[in-house]
Scaffold this motif. Structure first.
Motif, mmCIF file in Angstrom:
data_model
loop_
_atom_site.group_PDB
_atom_site.id
_atom_site.type_symbol
_atom_site.label_atom_id
_atom_site.label_comp_id
_atom_site.label_asym_id
_atom_site.label_seq_id
_atom_site.Cartn_x
_atom_site.Cartn_y
_atom_site.Cartn_z
ATOM 1 N N ASN A 1 0.817 -1.210 0.000
ATOM 2 C CA ASN A 1 0.000 0.000 0.000
ATOM 3 C C ASN A 1 0.850 1.259 0.000
ATOM 4 O O ASN A 1 0.523 2.235 -0.687
ATOM 5 N N ALA A 2 1.956 1.237 0.745
ATOM 6 C CA ALA A 2 2.848 2.403 0.750
ATOM 7 C C ALA A 2 3.457 2.619 -0.631
ATOM 8 O O ALA A 2 3.539 3.763 -1.122
ATOM 9 N N LEU A 3 3.871 1.535 -1.283
ATOM 10 C CA LEU A 3 4.464 1.651 -2.614
ATOM 11 C C LEU A 3 3.432 2.072 -3.650
ATOM 12 O O LEU A 3 3.750 2.832 -4.576
ATOM 13 N N TYR A 4 2.206 1.571 -3.512
ATOM 14 C CA TYR A 4 1.161 1.992 -4.450
ATOM 15 C C TYR A 4 0.975 3.506 -4.359
ATOM 16 O O TYR A 4 0.878 4.197 -5.380
ATOM 17 N N TRP A 5 0.910 3.997 -3.130
ATOM 18 C CA TRP A 5 0.728 5.435 -2.935
ATOM 19 C C TRP A 5 1.873 6.225 -3.551
ATOM 20 O O TRP A 5 1.669 7.192 -4.291
ATOM 21 N N LEU A 6 3.095 5.808 -3.275
ATOM 22 C CA LEU A 6 4.258 6.532 -3.774
ATOM 23 C C LEU A 6 4.394 6.457 -5.294
ATOM 24 O O LEU A 6 4.827 7.415 -5.939
ATOM 25 N N ASN A 7 4.009 5.329 -5.866
ATOM 26 C CA ASN A 7 4.231 5.108 -7.300
ATOM 27 C C ASN A 7 3.086 5.565 -8.191
ATOM 28 O O ASN A 7 3.284 5.761 -9.394
ATOM 29 N N HIS A 8 1.888 5.727 -7.619
ATOM 30 C CA HIS A 8 0.734 6.056 -8.458
ATOM 31 C C HIS A 8 0.183 7.465 -8.247
ATOM 32 O O HIS A 8 -0.373 8.042 -9.179
ATOM 33 N N VAL A 9 0.302 8.000 -7.047
ATOM 34 C CA VAL A 9 -0.250 9.333 -6.782
ATOM 35 C C VAL A 9 0.847 10.368 -7.029
ATOM 36 O O VAL A 9 1.858 10.380 -6.313
ATOM 37 N N PRO A 10 0.694 11.218 -8.014
ATOM 38 C CA PRO A 10 1.781 12.126 -8.410
ATOM 39 C C PRO A 10 2.195 13.124 -7.338
ATOM 40 O O PRO A 10 3.322 13.629 -7.362
ATOM 41 N N THR A 11 1.302 13.419 -6.383
ATOM 42 C CA THR A 11 1.640 14.391 -5.337
ATOM 43 C C THR A 11 2.144 13.733 -4.057
ATOM 44 O O THR A 11 2.404 14.425 -3.065
ATOM 45 N N SER A 12 2.283 12.416 -4.051
ATOM 46 C CA SER A 12 2.590 11.697 -2.814
ATOM 47 C C SER A 12 3.928 12.124 -2.203
ATOM 48 O O SER A 12 4.017 12.412 -1.001
ATOM 49 N N ARG A 13 4.972 12.169 -3.009
ATOM 50 C CA ARG A 13 6.297 12.508 -2.469
ATOM 51 C C ARG A 13 6.360 13.955 -1.994
ATOM 52 O O ARG A 13 7.009 14.266 -0.973
ATOM 53 N N LEU A 14 5.686 14.833 -2.707
ATOM 54 C CA LEU A 14 5.649 16.232 -2.284
ATOM 55 C C LEU A 14 4.936 16.364 -0.943
ATOM 56 O O LEU A 14 5.403 17.088 -0.040
ATOM 57 N N VAL A 15 3.817 15.680 -0.791
ATOM 58 C CA VAL A 15 3.067 15.733 0.465
ATOM 59 C C VAL A 15 3.874 15.093 1.591
ATOM 60 O O VAL A 15 3.899 15.595 2.725
ATOM 61 N N LEU A 16 4.546 13.978 1.310
ATOM 62 C CA LEU A 16 5.377 13.334 2.323
ATOM 63 C C LEU A 16 6.463 14.290 2.814
ATOM 64 O O LEU A 16 6.680 14.432 4.029
ATOM 65 N N LEU A 17 7.135 14.959 1.894
ATOM 66 C CA LEU A 17 8.176 15.907 2.267
ATOM 67 C C LEU A 17 7.594 17.066 3.079
ATOM 68 O O LEU A 17 8.169 17.492 4.098
ATOM 69 N N ALA A 18 6.433 17.564 2.649
ATOM 70 C CA ALA A 18 5.802 18.679 3.358
ATOM 71 C C ALA A 18 5.413 18.280 4.776
ATOM 72 O O ALA A 18 5.598 19.053 5.727
ATOM 73 N N VAL A 19 4.883 17.078 4.951
ATOM 74 C CA VAL A 19 4.498 16.604 6.280
ATOM 75 C C VAL A 19 5.718 16.487 7.185
ATOM 76 O O VAL A 19 5.685 16.887 8.361
ATOM 77 N N LEU A 20 6.815 15.951 6.645
ATOM 78 C CA LEU A 20 8.034 15.813 7.446
ATOM 79 C C LEU A 20 8.576 17.175 7.872
ATOM 80 O O LEU A 20 8.938 17.377 9.044
ATOM 81 N N LEU A 21 8.599 18.115 6.941
ATOM 82 C CA LEU A 21 9.116 19.447 7.265
ATOM 83 C C LEU A 21 8.205 20.182 8.246
ATOM 84 O O LEU A 21 8.672 20.757 9.243
ATOM 85 N N LEU A 22 6.907 20.162 7.973
ATOM 86 C CA LEU A 22 5.963 20.850 8.856
ATOM 87 C C LEU A 22 5.919 20.195 10.232
ATOM 88 O O LEU A 22 5.785 20.877 11.254
ATOM 89 N N GLY A 23 6.025 18.876 10.258
ATOM 90 C CA GLY A 23 6.044 18.179 11.532
ATOM 91 C C GLY A 23 7.240 18.585 12.370
ATOM 92 O O GLY A 23 7.123 18.824 13.587
ATOM 93 N N ALA A 24 8.400 18.694 11.736
ATOM 94 C CA ALA A 24 9.606 19.103 12.456
ATOM 95 C C ALA A 24 9.472 20.529 12.982
ATOM 96 O O ALA A 24 9.841 20.823 14.134
ATOM 97 N N VAL A 25 8.936 21.424 12.137
ATOM 98 C CA VAL A 25 8.775 22.822 12.549
ATOM 99 C C VAL A 25 7.798 22.942 13.712
ATOM 100 O O VAL A 25 8.072 23.646 14.704
ATOM 101 N N THR A 26 6.659 22.275 13.611
ATOM 102 C CA THR A 26 5.664 22.378 14.685
ATOM 103 C C THR A 26 6.194 21.790 15.987
ATOM 104 O O THR A 26 5.915 22.317 17.076
ATOM 105 N N LEU A 27 6.976 20.719 15.907
ATOM 106 C CA LEU A 27 7.551 20.151 17.132
ATOM 107 C C LEU A 27 8.566 21.103 17.759
ATOM 108 O O LEU A 27 8.638 21.230 18.990
#
Length: 458
Positions: free
Chosen positions: A344-370
């Protein structure tokens, strides 16, 4: 002396008036049973809609090319679930002559899927013998929506209604979560699933999924509302949300509303009181109560069918389906532990074109908010975020428990991955934007990110 006696008397009176645990439990059990009866009556109402206008509109859809086919691209990086669409519009069709709406609601007739559905519809429209199978393994509560709308407006009408339901439920869930936590936290929770899945395409390509998603967000809104009150209100709203989802769903993504319910209950509780003990109790309580209500609602459907069709027939049918979905063998399935989650993780990463951008944004925003959270309340805020993020564990647990289902249907079960990311970011946001007790009034006030001068007191 008199004042002390009066106080004790008032306290004793209040304790006597407080409903006992046994009485409250009785209310919940009675309400749950009554809800199952109402659900079945809804099935009867749906079956009371005549087949003829539904068949007329389905013939029109076949001629227009809007009925099926299965597995077509959804133009958002994924695959449509038109297969289930065909199942849904065919549910309730093909009854035997002389049967009442009650009879049909018991065993729920259903014609074939997209592959043979056209043939079945044309046969029924021409007055041929019904071609059907029993479909009581699910509640099929969507028929209270689909059959009247199909009779009046056809498949295109159902798509419009499903879209309106999805939009309305999204607004409701966002408003309830934002009202009881903060708009920043609500955005953090909702943004990943909106920006990195194909759910916005579902009304036009997979309306059955749109209906299920609508009840996912309705369940989330109910739990947010319930967590804003007492324990009884939270328990009741959790039970109702899970039961409603089970009523309309065809085993799509139960891990999503389950995880969201637990996460929202914990976050709202922490936001209100700032106590981790109560937060854990609320989160764990909902994490147990939601799947319990979901399963008992599902089992209620089987019990109702067994009362009229026979216990042995129903249990054999249901047992076979459960065994297949949990451990059914397919030549291409990977039976190794962790394979469903990875798929399921690979399907998301390989098929949804915005997946990697959203993953990066979540990691960055998560770090900032913490970082902001730690600046405001110390390192303990990281622990708060970790506790609030624990409901994400529901997602891999579900994937592994239903290995067969999670791999075969990865084209829509993958949505739980960005939902899990949203819960993690939501937890970080709650740790950053929490309430502090006002020393003068005893009330709790929200601390917004835009106002760093208002330090939160842990």
């Amino acid at each position: 002396m008199g004042n002390g006696s009066t106080s004790r008397a008032e306290l004793s009176l209040r304790l006597r008036r407080r409903p006992s645990l046994l009485r409250v439990s009785g209310y919940f059990v009675g309400g749950f049973v009554a809800l199952q009866i109402v659900f079945f009556l809804f099935l009867v109402v749906g079956q009371a809609v005549p087949d003829r206008p539904i068949l007329t509109h389905l013939i029109h859809s076949i001629n227009a090319g809007t009925y099926g086919p299965a597995s077509t691209p959804d133009r958002m990086g994924g695959t449509s679930d038109a297969f289930t669409e065909c199942v849904v519009v065919g549910t309730g069709l093909g009854s035997n002559p002389g049967e009442s709406a009650f009879d049909r609601a018991v065993y729920m007739p259903r014609i074939s899927n997209c592959a043979r559905g056209v043939e079945d519809i044309r046969l029924l429209a021409a007055g041929g013998d019904p071609v059907n199978g029993d479909y009581y393994k699910y509640w099929a509560g969507y028929t209270i929506i689909t059959r009247p709308v199909l009779a009046l407006a056809g498949m295109d009408g159902v798509r419009i209604v499903a879209g309106a339901m999805l939009l309305g439920s999204l607004v409701l869930a966002f408003s309830q979560v934002a009202r009881r936590t903060s708009k920043y936290a609500a955005i953090a929770l909702m943004a990943p699933v909106l920006l990195a899945t194909n759910i916005m395409s579902t009304p036009s390509t997979s309306f059955s999924q749109a209906i299920s998603l609508s009840f996912i967000f309705l369940s989330t809104a109910l739990v947010a509302w319930g967590a804003g009150g007492g324990r009884a209100r939270l328990a009741g709203s959790t039970i109702l949300g899970a039961a409603l989802f089970c009523f309309v769903d065809l085993l799509t993504t139960p891990a999503i509303p389950w995880a969201l319910a637990s996460a929202v209950a914990a976050a709202v509780t922490y936001h209100r009181f700032g106590k981790l003990t109560g937060t854990v109790a609320a989160g764990v309580g909902v994490a147990v109560l939601w799947p319990l209500s979901f399963f008992l609602t599902w089992a209620s459907r089987w019990v109702i069918a067994a009362l009229f069709l026979g216990w042995n027939e129903v249990t054999t049918f249901v047992r076979g389906n459960v065994e297949y979905r949990t451990a059914g063998k397919e030549t291409w399935l990977d039976t190794a532990f962790g394979a469903p989650t990875k798929a399921n993780a690979l399907y998301w990463l390989n098929h949804v074109p915005t997946s990697r951008l959203v993953l990066l944004a979540v990691l960055l925003l998560g770090a900032v908010t913490l970082l902001v959270a730690v600046r405001r309340g110390g390192v303990r805020r990281i622990g708060v975020a970790m506790v609030l993020a624990l409901p994400v564990l529901v997602v891999p647990v579900w994937y592994e428990a239903l290995s067969n289902h999670s791999q075969i249907h990865a084209f829509f079960t993958y949505r739980a991955v960005p939902v899990a990311l949203g819960i993690c970011l939501f937890a970080c946001a709650i740790a950053m934007v929490e309430r502090r007790r006002d020393a003068g009034t005893g009330r709790h006030e929200a601390v917004a990110p835009a106002e760093p001068q208002k330090e939160s007191v842990s």
